[in-house]
Design a protein around this motif. Structure first.
Motif, short mmCIF file in Angstrom:
data_model
loop_
_atom_site.label_atom_id
_atom_site.label_comp_id
_atom_site.label_asym_id
_atom_site.label_seq_id
_atom_site.Cartn_x
_atom_site.Cartn_y
_atom_site.Cartn_z
N CYS A 4 0.85 -1.18 0.00
CA CYS A 4 0.00 0.00 0.00
C CYS A 4 0.89 1.24 0.00
O CYS A 4 1.68 1.44 0.92
CB CYS A 4 -0.91 -0.01 1.22
SG CYS A 4 -1.97 1.45 1.34
N ARG A 11 0.79 -6.04 1.55
CA ARG A 11 -0.57 -6.59 1.54
C ARG A 11 -0.57 -8.10 1.42
O ARG A 11 -1.53 -8.74 1.81
CB ARG A 11 -1.37 -5.99 0.39
CG ARG A 11 -1.80 -4.58 0.66
CD ARG A 11 -2.88 -4.17 -0.29
NE ARG A 11 -2.40 -3.90 -1.61
CZ ARG A 11 -2.28 -2.69 -2.15
NH1 ARG A 11 -2.62 -1.64 -1.47
NH2 ARG A 11 -1.84 -2.56 -3.36
N LEU A 31 -11.15 -2.49 -9.39
CA LEU A 31 -12.17 -2.88 -8.42
C LEU A 31 -13.27 -3.72 -9.05
O LEU A 31 -13.79 -4.64 -8.43
CB LEU A 31 -12.79 -1.63 -7.77
CG LEU A 31 -11.86 -0.82 -6.88
CD1 LEU A 31 -12.57 0.45 -6.43
CD2 LEU A 31 -11.38 -1.62 -5.69
N VAL A 38 -10.98 -5.81 -3.66
CA VAL A 38 -11.20 -5.01 -2.45
C VAL A 38 -10.59 -5.72 -1.25
O VAL A 38 -9.89 -5.09 -0.43
CB VAL A 38 -12.70 -4.73 -2.23
CG1 VAL A 38 -12.92 -3.98 -0.91
CG2 VAL A 38 -13.27 -3.94 -3.39
N LEU A 41 -6.86 -5.32 -1.28
CA LEU A 41 -6.44 -3.98 -0.84
C LEU A 41 -6.58 -3.84 0.67
O LEU A 41 -5.78 -3.15 1.31
CB LEU A 41 -7.25 -2.90 -1.56
CG LEU A 41 -7.03 -2.81 -3.07
CD1 LEU A 41 -8.01 -1.84 -3.70
CD2 LEU A 41 -5.59 -2.41 -3.40
N LEU A 42 -7.56 -4.51 1.25
CA LEU A 42 -7.77 -4.43 2.70
C LEU A 42 -6.80 -5.31 3.49
O LEU A 42 -6.84 -5.32 4.72
CB LEU A 42 -9.22 -4.80 3.04
CG LEU A 42 -10.24 -3.74 2.62
CD1 LEU A 42 -11.65 -4.27 2.80
CD2 LEU A 42 -10.03 -2.44 3.37
N CYS A 47 -5.28 0.33 5.89
CA CYS A 47 -6.58 0.44 5.23
C CYS A 47 -7.66 -0.26 6.05
O CYS A 47 -8.76 0.28 6.23
CB CYS A 47 -6.53 -0.14 3.82
SG CYS A 47 -5.59 0.85 2.64
N LEU A 53 -9.68 2.59 1.60
CA LEU A 53 -8.83 2.04 0.55
C LEU A 53 -7.83 3.12 0.18
O LEU A 53 -8.03 4.29 0.53
CB LEU A 53 -9.66 1.63 -0.67
CG LEU A 53 -10.62 0.46 -0.48
CD1 LEU A 53 -11.40 0.21 -1.76
CD2 LEU A 53 -9.90 -0.80 -0.05
N TYR A 57 -8.33 5.23 -5.14
CA TYR A 57 -9.60 4.54 -5.42
C TYR A 57 -10.82 5.36 -5.01
O TYR A 57 -11.94 5.03 -5.39
CB TYR A 57 -9.63 3.18 -4.70
CG TYR A 57 -8.64 2.23 -5.29
CD1 TYR A 57 -8.94 1.50 -6.43
CD2 TYR A 57 -7.38 2.08 -4.73
CE1 TYR A 57 -8.03 0.64 -7.00
CE2 TYR A 57 -6.45 1.22 -5.30
CZ TYR A 57 -6.78 0.52 -6.43
OH TYR A 57 -5.86 -0.32 -6.99
N VAL A 125 -16.34 -0.14 1.88
CA VAL A 125 -15.47 -1.10 2.55
C VAL A 125 -16.29 -1.97 3.51
O VAL A 125 -16.13 -3.19 3.54
CB VAL A 125 -14.33 -0.38 3.29
CG1 VAL A 125 -13.60 -1.32 4.26
CG2 VAL A 125 -13.35 0.21 2.28
#
Length: 151
Positions: A4, A11, A31, A38, A41-42, A47, A53, A57, A125
């Protein structure tokens, strides 16, 4: 290994093709077209804790939200047609979007403040996390204001 750029956390493993797609594609495309995007990315601890995010984004998420929620009135009724939404600028603490219903030749602008955009991202999210956990309760979507929509 994906990382990130906003928070600096790793990640997790990501194939080279997916990593290139994530880094170089239009954020909305990643996405929408990359399964599990998603949740990947989390995997960034920053995040996940902040329920956000990476900043790149945010506009794409707000744009998608406006496409789904904003409508104009046509002949006294709320139009059901899909809008075309384009981000114009970020100025004075607000994102300005141009909205266009080509079907009815209606155009207008909508300003979304940075805090409002962050709330939309947080809802997005939360919904993604709830979908990943079937027993979780999905938060209700926030209603978009109709104050800047034409009559």
């Amino acid at each position: 290994m994906g990382h990130c750029h906003d928070h600096g956390y790793l990640r997790g493993p990501l194939c080279g093709s997916c990593n290139t797609f994530e880094g170089k594609s239009f954020p909305g495309a990643f996405l929408e077209r990359q399964e599990g995007a998603v949740l990947h990315l989390l995997e960034c601890r920053g995040c996940l804790v902040r329920r956000t995010l990476p900043g790149r984004y945010h506009v794409a998420i707000v744009q998608r939200h406006l496409e789904a929620t904003e409508r104009h009135r046509h002949r006294g009724r709320r139009c059901r047609r899909q809008l075309w939404v384009r981000h114009v600028e970020l100025a004075h603490g607000a994102h300005r979007f141009e909205l266009d219903c080509w079907w009815h030749s209606q155009k207008w602008t909508k300003d979304v403040t940075v805090p409002e955009a962050l709330a939309v991202v947080r809802d997005f999210v939360d919904q993604a996390l709830a979908a990943a956990q079937p027993d979780a309760v999905v938060p209700a979507a926030r209603a978009a204001s109709d104050t800047t929509s034409p009559a």
